[in-house]
Scaffold this motif. Structure first.
Motif, short mmCIF file in Angstrom:
data_model
loop_
_atom_site.label_atom_id
_atom_site.label_comp_id
_atom_site.label_asym_id
_atom_site.label_seq_id
_atom_site.Cartn_x
_atom_site.Cartn_y
_atom_site.Cartn_z
N TRP A 117 0.86 -1.09 -0.11
CA TRP A 117 0.16 0.05 -0.01
C TRP A 117 1.04 1.32 0.17
CZ3 TRP A 117 -5.38 0.03 -0.48
CH2 TRP A 117 -5.97 -1.03 -0.39
N LEU A 118 0.40 2.29 -0.57
CA LEU A 118 1.01 3.54 -0.49
C LEU A 118 -0.31 4.36 -0.09
CD1 LEU A 118 2.85 3.82 -4.05
CD2 LEU A 118 3.82 3.60 -1.75
N LYS A 119 0.37 5.48 0.69
CA LYS A 119 -0.64 6.49 1.41
C LYS A 119 -0.34 7.65 0.91
CE LYS A 119 -2.27 7.73 6.03
NZ LYS A 119 -1.87 7.71 7.52
N TYR A 120 -1.63 8.39 0.31
CA TYR A 120 -1.73 9.68 0.15
C TYR A 120 -2.51 10.45 0.91
CZ TYR A 120 0.33 8.00 -4.37
OH TYR A 120 0.92 7.37 -5.33
N ASP A 121 -2.16 11.67 1.47
CA ASP A 121 -3.11 12.52 2.09
C ASP A 121 -3.95 13.57 1.25
OD1 ASP A 121 -2.27 11.41 4.69
OD2 ASP A 121 -0.61 13.04 4.78
N SER A 122 -5.03 13.69 1.71
CA SER A 122 -6.13 14.33 0.67
C SER A 122 -7.11 15.18 1.62
CB SER A 122 -6.99 13.41 -0.31
OG SER A 122 -7.97 12.91 0.59
N PRO B 295 -6.98 10.25 4.29
CA PRO B 295 -6.04 9.46 3.81
C PRO B 295 -6.70 8.54 2.47
CG PRO B 295 -6.42 8.56 5.89
CD PRO B 295 -7.12 9.74 5.93
N ILE B 296 -5.77 8.38 1.58
CA ILE B 296 -6.29 7.45 0.37
C ILE B 296 -5.04 6.41 0.24
CG2 ILE B 296 -6.74 7.37 -2.14
CD1 ILE B 296 -8.04 10.11 -1.81
N GLY B 297 -5.41 5.30 0.42
CA GLY B 297 -4.61 4.13 0.22
C GLY B 297 -4.64 3.57 -1.46
N GLN C 4 -2.43 9.39 -9.66
CA GLN C 4 -3.44 9.56 -10.69
C GLN C 4 -4.64 9.18 -10.28
OE1 GLN C 4 -1.81 8.13 -14.41
NE2 GLN C 4 -0.21 9.59 -14.63
N PHE C 5 -4.83 7.97 -9.82
CA PHE C 5 -5.98 7.21 -9.32
C PHE C 5 -6.63 7.82 -8.20
CE2 PHE C 5 -3.90 3.59 -11.97
CZ PHE C 5 -4.95 3.80 -13.21
N ALA C 6 -5.71 8.25 -7.31
CA ALA C 6 -6.16 8.92 -5.92
C ALA C 6 -6.78 10.32 -6.28
CB ALA C 6 -5.00 8.90 -4.93
N THR C 7 -6.00 11.08 -7.09
CA THR C 7 -6.50 12.10 -7.60
C THR C 7 -8.06 11.83 -8.42
OG1 THR C 7 -4.29 13.20 -7.93
CG2 THR C 7 -6.25 14.18 -8.83
N GLY D 25 -9.65 20.87 -3.37
CA GLY D 25 -8.43 21.38 -2.33
C GLY D 25 -7.20 21.24 -2.88
N PRO D 26 -6.24 21.03 -2.03
CA PRO D 26 -4.61 21.26 -2.57
C PRO D 26 -4.34 19.94 -3.21
CG PRO D 26 -4.97 21.01 0.12
CD PRO D 26 -6.32 21.23 -0.55
N GLU D 27 -3.20 20.06 -3.65
CA GLU D 27 -2.66 18.79 -4.46
C GLU D 27 -2.38 17.50 -3.16
OE1 GLU D 27 -2.55 17.85 -7.42
OE2 GLU D 27 -3.31 19.82 -8.07
N LEU D 28 -2.39 16.22 -3.69
CA LEU D 28 -2.24 15.28 -2.78
C LEU D 28 -0.58 15.26 -2.27
CD1 LEU D 28 -3.96 12.11 -4.37
CD2 LEU D 28 -4.73 13.70 -2.88
N THR D 29 -0.31 14.72 -0.99
CA THR D 29 1.04 14.87 -0.60
C THR D 29 1.83 13.67 -1.28
OG1 THR D 29 0.56 13.39 1.37
CG2 THR D 29 0.30 15.79 1.66
N ASP D 30 2.90 13.51 -1.00
CA ASP D 30 3.96 12.45 -1.51
C ASP D 30 3.68 11.26 -0.71
OD1 ASP D 30 5.27 14.41 -3.29
OD2 ASP D 30 6.77 14.87 -1.86
N PRO D 31 3.66 10.03 -1.50
CA PRO D 31 3.21 8.88 -0.96
C PRO D 31 4.16 8.43 0.01
CG PRO D 31 3.99 8.48 -3.13
CD PRO D 31 3.99 9.94 -2.94
#
Length: 340
Positions: free
Chosen positions: A136-141, A145-147, A191-194, A209-215
């Motif tokens: 899993w990779l985690k992105y803050d949105s 969080p989006i995995g 791309q898919f989390a966005t 909102g703002p862009e996603l953070t680094d995974p």
């Protein structure tokens, strides 16, 4: 023959130890000199035994019972208490919207660009399955969080198309993972989390909102919701899973956006004095007169009366005194007084 009978009757000994009724009465060995194969019981030396034929039948019945007891019990579906009171049926509609977004994303980012043939076989939205092993990779949105997780076979297939590798490399998942794969996974995950953030923001009527953070590598919490898409690629003959995980906060935005507007179940509160309607009865006059005078009365006679305080009743129960007044040709009650 006697040896065969004796060997059969030895099967009865463990049944005695386990107290199975109906097989043996007694705990001592008995020598058999008279044996009738058609008899159901044998009696000797104060003990009663089943015949071999009957005993084998009974033992077979017990073996069938034990096999049924060892068989796995059919598990009844367990209701997840975290889903109680939530419009879970709306997840199918959400899955349809996400599937449409994913088809467009695959077409624009992979199929049209690299002439690939990625297709969606199935897509579901459900609670996170803890038994799934994935990277899993985690992105803050803005919606929490989006995995993101993609099976390595699919990742290598995208890598082949992107860098022009051999078709067989997509199936070679045994060699160690490279930094190129890690960078590609991070780019696809973003791309898919966005895409998912844009869908939730569109449903909720909010800004993305703002862009996603680094995974960063991190597994979703047990309370997360998982979007599972089974993908296939025809040219490389590859199948795998693409997974996105969101938390309860994000799914609540989805539920509120998809739930139909509820009609007001009750009107605005009104005061008790306005809502409660009572029927009032007014007893205008009471007088006493001799019976003889009443019997002598004729048509046209005038009986003098004087109006005093009138008794007001509710359901034949006297509650008030009131005065009778005339207003625009109608009699009205006024000057109410409580009855003490």
């Amino acid at each position: 023959m006697l040896r065969k009978v004796t060997s059969r009757f030895r099967l009865c000994q463990p049944l005695i130890n386990f107290s199975f009724p109906g097989f043996c009465n007694g705990t001592k060995n008995v020598s058999f000199s008279d044996y009738n194969p058609r008899a159901s019981h044998y009696r000797g030396a104060g003990y009663s035994f089943l015949s071999p034929h009957r005993m084998n039948h009974e033992i077979g019945a017990i073996e069938n019972l034990l096999r049924q007891m060892r068989a796995p019990l059919q598990q009844n579906p367990v209701v997840d208490p975290r889903t109680l009171g939530r419009p879970i049926h709306l997840l199918d509609k959400f899955a349809t919207l996400v599937r449409h977004d994913l088809v467009e994303r695959l077409r624009a980012a992979l199929n049209r660009r690299y002439r690939a043939h990625f297709e969606i076989v199935d897509l579901t939205v459900a609670r996170l399955d803890d038994t799934i092993v994935a990277r899993w990779l985690k992105y803050d949105s803005p919606f929490g969080p989006i995995g993101f997780a993609l099976d390595r076979a699919l990742l290598l297939c995208v890598l082949d198309y992107r860098y022009g590798g051999a078709a067989g490399v997509a199936k070679d998942v045994e060699h160690p993972e490279t930094t190129t794969e890690e960078r590609l996974a991070a780019m696809l995950g973003r791309q898919f989390a966005t895409m998912l953030v844009e869908r939730i923001a569109s449903l909720a009527g909010l800004d993305r909102g703002p862009e996603l953070t680094d995974p960063r590598p991190a597994s979703p919490p047990p309370s997360a919701w998982m979007i599972s898409a089974q993908l296939s690629e025809r040219r490389h003959d590859v199948r795998g899973m693409l997974r996105l995980a969101i938390d309860d906060g994000a799914i609540e935005h989805v539920f509120r956006a998809l739930a139909p507007a509820r009609a007001a179940s009750f009107s605005a509160p009104v005061s008790l004095g306005t809502a409660l309607q009572l029927d009032l009865s007014a007893r205008l006059l009471e007088m006493q007169m001799p019976l003889g005078t009443l019997l002598d009365a004729r048509v046209g006679d005038v009986i003098p009366v004087a109006l005093g305080p009138t008794t007001v009743l509710v359901d034949d129960a006297p509650l008030f005194y009131a005065d009778v007044a005339e207003h625009k040709g109608q009699l009205c009650l006024t000057s109410f007084q409580d009855m003490d």
